[in-house]
Every structure is written in structure tokens, then in C-alpha cells.
Write a protein that holds these residues in place. Structure first.
Motif, PDB file in Angstrom:
ATOM      1  N   ILE A 128       0.757  -1.194   0.066  1.00  0.00           N
ATOM      2  CA  ILE A 128       0.081   0.043   0.055  1.00  0.00           C
ATOM      3  C   ILE A 128       0.753   1.279  -0.062  1.00  0.00           C
ATOM      4  O   ILE A 128       0.409   2.271  -0.498  1.00  0.00           O
ATOM      5  CB  ILE A 128      -0.956   0.097   1.156  1.00  0.00           C
ATOM      6  CG1 ILE A 128      -2.127   1.084   1.105  1.00  0.00           C
ATOM      7  CG2 ILE A 128      -0.198   0.272   2.510  1.00  0.00           C
ATOM      8  CD1 ILE A 128      -3.077   0.788   2.090  1.00  0.00           C
ATOM      9  N   PHE A 129       2.230   1.167   0.532  1.00  0.00           N
ATOM     10  CA  PHE A 129       2.940   2.190   0.302  1.00  0.00           C
ATOM     11  C   PHE A 129       3.118   2.854  -1.033  1.00  0.00           C
ATOM     12  O   PHE A 129       3.292   3.798  -1.297  1.00  0.00           O
ATOM     13  CB  PHE A 129       4.658   1.747   1.016  1.00  0.00           C
ATOM     14  CG  PHE A 129       5.589   2.835   0.498  1.00  0.00           C
ATOM     15  CD1 PHE A 129       5.773   3.790   1.370  1.00  0.00           C
ATOM     16  CD2 PHE A 129       6.300   2.634  -0.456  1.00  0.00           C
ATOM     17  CE1 PHE A 129       6.803   4.862   1.055  1.00  0.00           C
ATOM     18  CE2 PHE A 129       7.334   3.134  -0.859  1.00  0.00           C
ATOM     19  CZ  PHE A 129       7.557   4.534   0.048  1.00  0.00           C
ATOM     20  N   TRP A 130       3.279   1.820  -2.025  1.00  0.00           N
ATOM     21  CA  TRP A 130       3.557   2.132  -3.487  1.00  0.00           C
ATOM     22  C   TRP A 130       2.250   2.904  -3.962  1.00  0.00           C
ATOM     23  O   TRP A 130       2.424   3.665  -4.820  1.00  0.00           O
ATOM     24  CB  TRP A 130       3.984   0.825  -4.148  1.00  0.00           C
ATOM     25  CG  TRP A 130       4.979   0.166  -3.534  1.00  0.00           C
ATOM     26  CD1 TRP A 130       5.200  -0.785  -3.154  1.00  0.00           C
ATOM     27  CD2 TRP A 130       6.528   0.894  -3.784  1.00  0.00           C
ATOM     28  NE1 TRP A 130       6.824  -0.944  -2.745  1.00  0.00           N
ATOM     29  CE2 TRP A 130       7.606   0.029  -3.207  1.00  0.00           C
ATOM     30  CE3 TRP A 130       7.105   2.139  -4.513  1.00  0.00           C
ATOM     31  CZ2 TRP A 130       8.779   0.430  -3.031  1.00  0.00           C
ATOM     32  CZ3 TRP A 130       8.451   2.463  -4.353  1.00  0.00           C
ATOM     33  CH2 TRP A 130       9.568   1.486  -3.872  1.00  0.00           C
ATOM     34  N   LEU A 131       1.010   2.616  -3.406  1.00  0.00           N
ATOM     35  CA  LEU A 131      -0.002   2.903  -4.039  1.00  0.00           C
ATOM     36  C   LEU A 131      -0.216   4.774  -3.538  1.00  0.00           C
ATOM     37  O   LEU A 131      -0.126   5.304  -4.353  1.00  0.00           O
ATOM     38  CB  LEU A 131      -1.307   2.382  -3.363  1.00  0.00           C
ATOM     39  CG  LEU A 131      -2.918   2.988  -3.671  1.00  0.00           C
ATOM     40  CD1 LEU A 131      -3.245   2.829  -5.116  1.00  0.00           C
ATOM     41  CD2 LEU A 131      -3.753   2.438  -2.897  1.00  0.00           C
ATOM     42  N   PHE A 132       0.189   5.013  -2.412  1.00  0.00           N
ATOM     43  CA  PHE A 132       0.182   6.141  -1.946  1.00  0.00           C
ATOM     44  C   PHE A 132       1.368   7.034  -2.685  1.00  0.00           C
ATOM     45  O   PHE A 132       1.275   8.082  -3.311  1.00  0.00           O
ATOM     46  CB  PHE A 132       0.502   6.370  -0.530  1.00  0.00           C
ATOM     47  CG  PHE A 132      -0.809   6.111   0.467  1.00  0.00           C
ATOM     48  CD1 PHE A 132      -1.695   7.117   0.323  1.00  0.00           C
ATOM     49  CD2 PHE A 132      -0.966   5.075   1.093  1.00  0.00           C
ATOM     50  CE1 PHE A 132      -2.952   7.144   1.246  1.00  0.00           C
ATOM     51  CE2 PHE A 132      -2.143   4.857   1.678  1.00  0.00           C
ATOM     52  CZ  PHE A 132      -3.003   5.783   1.972  1.00  0.00           C
ATOM     53  N   SER A 133       2.496   6.322  -2.947  1.00  0.00           N
ATOM     54  CA  SER A 133       3.668   7.111  -3.596  1.00  0.00           C
ATOM     55  C   SER A 133       3.462   7.398  -5.091  1.00  0.00           C
ATOM     56  O   SER A 133       3.579   8.198  -5.660  1.00  0.00           O
ATOM     57  CB  SER A 133       4.972   6.234  -3.382  1.00  0.00           C
ATOM     58  OG  SER A 133       5.385   6.303  -2.172  1.00  0.00           O
ATOM     59  N   VAL A 134       2.917   6.317  -5.698  1.00  0.00           N
ATOM     60  CA  VAL A 134       2.627   6.495  -7.104  1.00  0.00           C
ATOM     61  C   VAL A 134       1.373   7.496  -7.389  1.00  0.00           C
ATOM     62  O   VAL A 134       1.533   8.295  -8.250  1.00  0.00           O
ATOM     63  CB  VAL A 134       2.134   5.100  -7.823  1.00  0.00           C
ATOM     64  CG1 VAL A 134       1.562   5.262  -9.129  1.00  0.00           C
ATOM     65  CG2 VAL A 134       3.390   4.060  -7.739  1.00  0.00           C
ATOM     66  N   THR A 135       0.420   7.510  -6.520  1.00  0.00           N
ATOM     67  CA  THR A 135      -0.662   8.584  -6.699  1.00  0.00           C
ATOM     68  C   THR A 135      -0.121   9.871  -6.446  1.00  0.00           C
ATOM     69  O   THR A 135      -0.283  10.690  -7.152  1.00  0.00           O
ATOM     70  CB  THR A 135      -1.736   8.363  -5.602  1.00  0.00           C
ATOM     71  OG1 THR A 135      -2.358   7.069  -5.535  1.00  0.00           O
ATOM     72  CG2 THR A 135      -2.683   9.125  -5.616  1.00  0.00           C
ATOM     73  N   GLY A 136       0.774   9.902  -5.542  1.00  0.00           N
ATOM     74  CA  GLY A 136       1.375  11.585  -5.513  1.00  0.00           C
ATOM     75  C   GLY A 136       2.110  11.637  -6.592  1.00  0.00           C
ATOM     76  O   GLY A 136       2.229  12.793  -7.008  1.00  0.00           O
ATOM     77  N   SER A 137       2.794  10.859  -7.163  1.00  0.00           N
ATOM     78  CA  SER A 137       3.762  11.088  -8.081  1.00  0.00           C
ATOM     79  C   SER A 137       2.974  11.523  -9.442  1.00  0.00           C
ATOM     80  O   SER A 137       3.090  12.231 -10.435  1.00  0.00           O
ATOM     81  CB  SER A 137       4.665  10.031  -8.515  1.00  0.00           C
ATOM     82  OG  SER A 137       5.476   9.650  -7.691  1.00  0.00           O
ATOM     83  N   LEU A 138       2.011  10.579  -9.712  1.00  0.00           N
ATOM     84  CA  LEU A 138       0.782  11.020 -10.917  1.00  0.00           C
ATOM     85  C   LEU A 138       0.067  12.349 -10.588  1.00  0.00           C
ATOM     86  O   LEU A 138      -0.086  13.034 -11.619  1.00  0.00           O
ATOM     87  CB  LEU A 138      -0.161   9.949 -10.904  1.00  0.00           C
ATOM     88  CG  LEU A 138      -0.056   8.710 -11.382  1.00  0.00           C
ATOM     89  CD1 LEU A 138      -1.470   7.399 -11.075  1.00  0.00           C
ATOM     90  CD2 LEU A 138       0.690   8.662 -12.625  1.00  0.00           C
ATOM     91  N   ALA A 286       1.847  11.378   3.278  1.00  0.00           N
ATOM     92  CA  ALA A 286       1.786  11.142   4.440  1.00  0.00           C
ATOM     93  C   ALA A 286       1.180   9.738   4.846  1.00  0.00           C
ATOM     94  O   ALA A 286       1.441   9.076   5.680  1.00  0.00           O
ATOM     95  CB  ALA A 286       0.831  12.126   5.141  1.00  0.00           C
ATOM     96  N   GLY A 287       0.359   9.303   3.796  1.00  0.00           N
ATOM     97  CA  GLY A 287      -0.132   8.059   4.002  1.00  0.00           C
ATOM     98  C   GLY A 287       0.586   6.910   3.637  1.00  0.00           C
ATOM     99  O   GLY A 287       0.843   5.859   4.250  1.00  0.00           O
ATOM    100  N   SER A 288       1.685   7.098   2.625  1.00  0.00           N
ATOM    101  CA  SER A 288       2.683   6.170   2.204  1.00  0.00           C
ATOM    102  C   SER A 288       3.679   5.886   3.473  1.00  0.00           C
ATOM    103  O   SER A 288       4.148   5.075   3.638  1.00  0.00           O
ATOM    104  CB  SER A 288       3.304   6.579   1.073  1.00  0.00           C
ATOM    105  OG  SER A 288       3.940   7.756   1.048  1.00  0.00           O
ATOM    106  N   LYS A 289       3.753   7.143   4.290  1.00  0.00           N
ATOM    107  CA  LYS A 289       4.573   7.081   5.469  1.00  0.00           C
ATOM    108  C   LYS A 289       4.442   5.967   6.454  1.00  0.00           C
ATOM    109  O   LYS A 289       5.148   5.392   7.064  1.00  0.00           O
ATOM    110  CB  LYS A 289       5.041   8.427   6.011  1.00  0.00           C
ATOM    111  CG  LYS A 289       5.544   8.638   7.502  1.00  0.00           C
ATOM    112  CD  LYS A 289       5.335   9.853   8.038  1.00  0.00           C
ATOM    113  CE  LYS A 289       5.963   9.871   9.384  1.00  0.00           C
ATOM    114  NZ  LYS A 289       4.909   9.016  10.305  1.00  0.00           N
TER     115      LYS A 289
END
Length: 293
Positions: A128-138, A286-289
Motif C-alpha cells: 500500500i506504500f507504493w499506492l500512495f507514492s505512485v498516486t502522489g507522483s501521478l 503522509a499516507g505512504s509514510k
């Protein structure tokens, strides 16, 4: 006892990482001021040469043990990534875009750092970390696509390249810091680059400094002392203590501080969309953290 030690190390890592991000937040506005009067190539090599001379003094005064042969390749990667690559690419990019625009691209740094943390540091964040990180990058990429790329495509591509080489340099330096020490890593990387940076500084030096204003000199001083040396002392220590992927998420605070500096000091326009994207990306990271470990 081990859990208490881990919590203490994690807290220290977040604190040191926060100080590093706070210092780095002034880098792009300072570079923007300096590059208006200094050639970007000269600015890159001069800042590295000045920081390298300071690093040499620190290493001599503290009588640090030389890195082993096995530690030299990672140090070379750090030097190419954060001493040469990121400063040069951002300086070139800032000839095409404003610092406020370029700062939003720093939102990609947490993802880049986390990716290289997995590849080079052996870390394994939860899915789920990658979900938050990729969303932020998008969100950051979507912001770039919403702009007039006909006038700033070159600047945007240069900033993307800068983010990639910087993420690699961060992860490689943080991994090496666990054995060599945080401030020692950046000092040795600067020292490896010093002979080349000194020669290039002399070759690219302007014929006269008479027309260089005080703000440009102050910008050069900031990126040489704080962005190139002091910031990395805290940043590499924080990454090594708290984890590359986890503490790396603090970089999402950098756009927030940077946009404030760009608006307050340089009086650059900061659109509502730009602020909205930055806030949204901060929430994603903050979510990915929470799931970084």
C-alpha cells in the motif's frame, strides 16, 4: 530494549531528515537567483568546488580514515548524482522554468528515493506504500501536463532527469552512511569531485565579476555551503537512522517550504493549482509514510 532503541533511532532519523529538507528547500530559489547572473555550468562546478574545499578541511581536521576500495564505487555514484548531476540539471532547468514551477517536481523525489532504496538499500515497503507514492507522483505529472509545455518542455525534462539522479544519490549515500557516517559520505564524495570541479571552475569562470550583484553571490554561497554540504550532513544521517523509503517521504515538505520561499523572496506567481497539487501530494506521502516499513 531493542524496540526502544529502534524508536529512538527512528525519531532521530525523522528529526535529522526534517532539518535536511528544510535546508534543501532553499536550494532552488537560491539557484534561481544565482543562475540569472552566473552561467549554470560555472554555478554547478563552483558550488561543488567551494563545498569540496570545506569538506577537505573537515576531513583533515578530524583525521578521518580513508574509504575502503569497496566503498569507492558508491561514493562515485553519490558524487555523480548529488554533487554534479542534480545541481547541473536543475541549474539548466531553471533557465526555462521558474523556481516555483520546478519545486513541484521535487514531489517525485520521495518515489525515486524509495525505488532506489529498494534496489540499492534492500528495503521492502508494504504494497500500500507504493499506492500512495505512485498516486502522489501521478498528481505531480498531471500538474506538469496541465501546463504550457511548448515553452517549458525542456525545463520539465531536465527536472525529471534531476529527480532520478538525485534519488539514486540519496539512496546510495544513505546505504553507505550506515558504515561510513552521514557527513563523511558527502565529504568524501565532494573530495572525489574536487580536482575536476576546480579545473572546470577555472575554465568556465566569467571574464569579470564586476557585474555580479550581491543577491547572486548570496545564492552561490547558500547552494555551496548549505545545499551542497550542511544539508547532506542531516539528510544522510536521517535516511540511515530512520530508513530510506520512510524518511525519504519528508521530501514532500520541500515543495511546501520552497513555494513559500519562491513567493515571499522572489515574488514569483504561485497559482492555486500549484498549491493544490502540492498539498494533495503531501497528503499522499503522509499516507505512504505509515506503510513504509
Amino acid at each position: 530494549m531493542e524496540q526502544e532503541k529502534g524508536r529512538t533511532g527512528g525519531s532521530a532519523g525523522w528529526f535529522n531528515g526534517f532539518l535536511g529538507v528544510l535546508i534543501f528547500s532553499g536550494s532552488l530559489p537560491a539557484t534561481r537567483v544565482a543562475v540569472m547572473e552566473f552561467d549554470p555550468v560555472f554555478l554547478t562546478v563552483a558550488r561543488a568546488a567551494i563545498a569540496g574545499l570545506l569538506a577537505l578541511v573537515l576531513l583533515l581536521l578530524t583525521r578521518q580514515k580513508r574509504p575502503t576500495r569497496a566503498q569507492l564505487p558508491p561514493l562515485i555514484i553519490v558524487a555523480l548524482g548529488v554533487v554534479v548531476g542534480f545541481p547541473l540539471l536543475t541549474a539548466l532547468a531553471l533557465q526555462h522554468v521558474t523556481s516555483a514551477h520546478s519545486i513541484v517536481f521535487i514531489g517525485l523525489l520521495p518515489l525515486a528515493t524509495a525505488l532506489f532504496g529498494v534496489l540499492r538499500g534492500g528495503e521492502r515497503p508494504r504494497p500500500i506504500f507504493w499506492l500512495f507514492s505512485v498516486t502522489g507522483s501521478l498528481l505531480v505529472a498531471g500538474f506538469a501536463l496541465s501546463q504550457d509545455l511548448s515553452a517549458s518542455l525542456a525545463g520539465d525534462l531536465l527536472m525529471l532527469a534531476a529527480v532520478l539522479v538525485c534519488g539514486l544519490g540519496y539512496a546510495e549515500g544513505a546505504t553507505l552512511s550506515r558504515k561510513l557516517g552521514g557527513w563523511q559520505v558527502i565529504c568524501w564524495a565532494l573530495l572525489l569531485s574536487l580536482p575536476f570541479m576546480l579545473i572546470l571552475s577555472l575554465l568556465t569562470m566569467p571574464a569579470s565579476f564586476d557585474s555580479i550583484s550581491q543577491p547572486a553571490w548570496m545564492g552561490l554561497a547558500y547552494v555551496s555551503l548549505f545545499s551542497m554540504l550542511i544539508g547532506f550532513v542531516f539528510w544522510y544521517r536521517g535516511l540511515a537512522q530512520g530508513g530510506i523509503a520512510a524518511v525519504g517521504q519528508l521530501q514532500l515538505l520541500q515543495p511546501f517550504f520552497g513555494l513559500a520561499l519562491a513567493a515571499g523572496l522572489l515574488h514569483e506567481p504561485v497559482s492555486v493549482l500549484m498549491v493544490g497539487v502540492t498539498v494533495a501530494v503531501i497528503l499522499c506521502v503522509a499516507g505512504s509514510k505509515r506503510f513504509a516499513r
